[in-house]
Design an enzyme around this catalytic site. Structure first.
Site, PDB file in Angstrom:
ATOM      1  CG  HIS A  53      -0.358   0.139   2.531  1.00  0.00           C
ATOM      2  ND1 HIS A  53       0.466  -0.811   3.087  1.00  0.00           N
ATOM      3  CD2 HIS A  53      -0.441   1.133   3.461  1.00  0.00           C
ATOM      4  CE1 HIS A  53       0.845  -0.417   4.299  1.00  0.00           C
ATOM      5  NE2 HIS A  53       0.313   0.757   4.548  1.00  0.00           N
ATOM      6  CG  HIS A  55       0.297   4.467   4.658  1.00  0.00           C
ATOM      7  ND1 HIS A  55      -0.428   3.768   5.589  1.00  0.00           N
ATOM      8  CD2 HIS A  55      -0.519   5.472   4.212  1.00  0.00           C
ATOM      9  CE1 HIS A  55      -1.641   4.316   5.706  1.00  0.00           C
ATOM     10  NE2 HIS A  55      -1.710   5.349   4.886  1.00  0.00           N
ATOM     11  CG  ASP A  57       5.163   3.248   7.350  1.00  0.00           C
ATOM     12  OD1 ASP A  57       4.260   3.535   6.539  1.00  0.00           O
ATOM     13  OD2 ASP A  57       4.961   2.536   8.359  1.00  0.00           O
ATOM     14  CG  HIS A  58       4.304   0.065   4.304  1.00  0.00           C
ATOM     15  ND1 HIS A  58       4.104  -1.242   4.656  1.00  0.00           N
ATOM     16  CD2 HIS A  58       3.946   0.810   5.379  1.00  0.00           C
ATOM     17  CE1 HIS A  58       3.620  -1.294   5.892  1.00  0.00           C
ATOM     18  NE2 HIS A  58       3.522  -0.065   6.356  1.00  0.00           N
ATOM     19  CG  HIS A 111      -3.830   0.469   6.826  1.00  0.00           C
ATOM     20  ND1 HIS A 111      -3.702   1.022   8.074  1.00  0.00           N
ATOM     21  CD2 HIS A 111      -2.687   0.791   6.160  1.00  0.00           C
ATOM     22  CE1 HIS A 111      -2.536   1.645   8.163  1.00  0.00           C
ATOM     23  NE2 HIS A 111      -1.906   1.526   7.019  1.00  0.00           N
ATOM     24  CG  ASP A 131       0.726  -1.015   7.944  1.00  0.00           C
ATOM     25  OD1 ASP A 131       1.610  -1.828   8.250  1.00  0.00           O
ATOM     26  OD2 ASP A 131       0.947   0.204   7.762  1.00  0.00           O
ATOM     27  CG  HIS A 169       4.127  -1.472  11.685  1.00  0.00           C
ATOM     28  ND1 HIS A 169       4.957  -0.381  11.818  1.00  0.00           N
ATOM     29  CD2 HIS A 169       3.382  -1.248  10.576  1.00  0.00           C
ATOM     30  CE1 HIS A 169       4.718   0.482  10.840  1.00  0.00           C
ATOM     31  NE2 HIS A 169       3.765  -0.026  10.065  1.00  0.00           N
TER      32      HIS A 169
HETATM   33 ZN   LIG Z   1       0.132   1.826   6.453  1.00  0.00          ZN
END
Ligand SMILES: [Zn+2]
Length: 257
Positions: A53, A55, A57-58, A111, A131, A169
């Protein structure tokens, strides 16, 4: 023999690297440098990047990794991820003959709306779910509806019980603390808290988790369980006992926990 290795990044992210002795694919590289260090240390050739996805941090390490090695980037149809070269849909198969590995795409909105997961049946059942599903918890609902997230988790829970869940995570301990409040009589959960605390004291990752275990511990997968329903109803006031209403109230409870 395949290895699935967590490369730690930021405060609590895991970037998963699947590899044999030669080739590697990387899933959700939020940062490039720790991945490059790992690939170099094992003398691995990067052959693909997979994204669940949009985001940051990915995805934040994709550009840096592409400078290191120009490889295909698989991910969802999403205007938010410009680096994707191969966009994939529900049931698409992503095959890596170099690793004798084929991953099937499962769309899991909730998410984010573009969220997908990757599942392989061979050489063992493994799920890379970003996530969406966490050990004893689930992702926050940022873009989708509670119903979408609930349906996505229901779909993942149909996979074989032996499936290893590679979450993105290290949230397990804080998720357990919430789950124990929701489900205080659950002995499996109590034992898991002790094991998890021991692992974290030694800085050992607590994931992957196993789907079969999640079904007996994770409150978000147990919205049809009588104890969970009673607990959510008593905390949140009068509520319909149907699983979606319970899930929605449970997710809101966790948001404010
Ligand atoms: Zn995320």
């Amino acid at each position: 023999m395949l290895t699935v290795h967590p490369v730690a990044a930021f405060k609590d992210n895991y970037i998963w690297v699947i590899h044999d002795r030669n080739a590697a694919i990387v899933i959700d590289p939020g940062a490039a440098l720790p991945v490059i260090e790992y690939l170099r240390s094992k003398q691995l050739q990067l052959i693909a990047i997979l994204i669940t996805h949009h985001h940051h941090d990915h995805t934040g390490g994709v550009t840096g990794l592409l400078q290191f090695s120009g490889v295909p980037v698989y991910g969802p149809h999403s205007k938010n991820i410009s680096a994707i070269t191969h966009s994939v849909l529900e049931n698409d198969e992503v095959a890596f003959p170099e690793l004798s590995l084929t991953l099937t795409v499962i769309e899991v909105p909730g998410h984010t709306l573009d969220h997908i997961a990757y599942y392989a049946h061979q050489p063992f059942d493994m799920l890379f779910c970003g996530d969406t599903l966490f050990a004893c918890g689930c992702g926050r609902i940022f873009e989708g509806t509670a119903e979408q997230m609930y349906r996505s988790l229901q779909e993942l829970s149909q996979l074989p019980d032996d499936t290893l869940i590679y979450c993105a995570h290290e949230y397990t301990l804080s998720n357990i603390k919430f789950a124990r409040v929701v489900d205080p009589e659950n002995d499996t959960l109590e034992a898991f808290e002790i094991t998890t605390q021991n692992q974290r004291d030694q800085n050992i990752p607590t994931v992957p988790t196993k789907l079969g275990n999640e079904k007996s511990m994770n409150p978000f997968l147990r919205c049809e369980n009588r104890e969970i329903i009673a607990s959510v109803q008593s905390h949140c006031g009068c509520l319909q006992p149907d699983p979606l209403s319970i899930f929605t109230a449970l997710r809101n409870w966790k948001n404010n926990f």
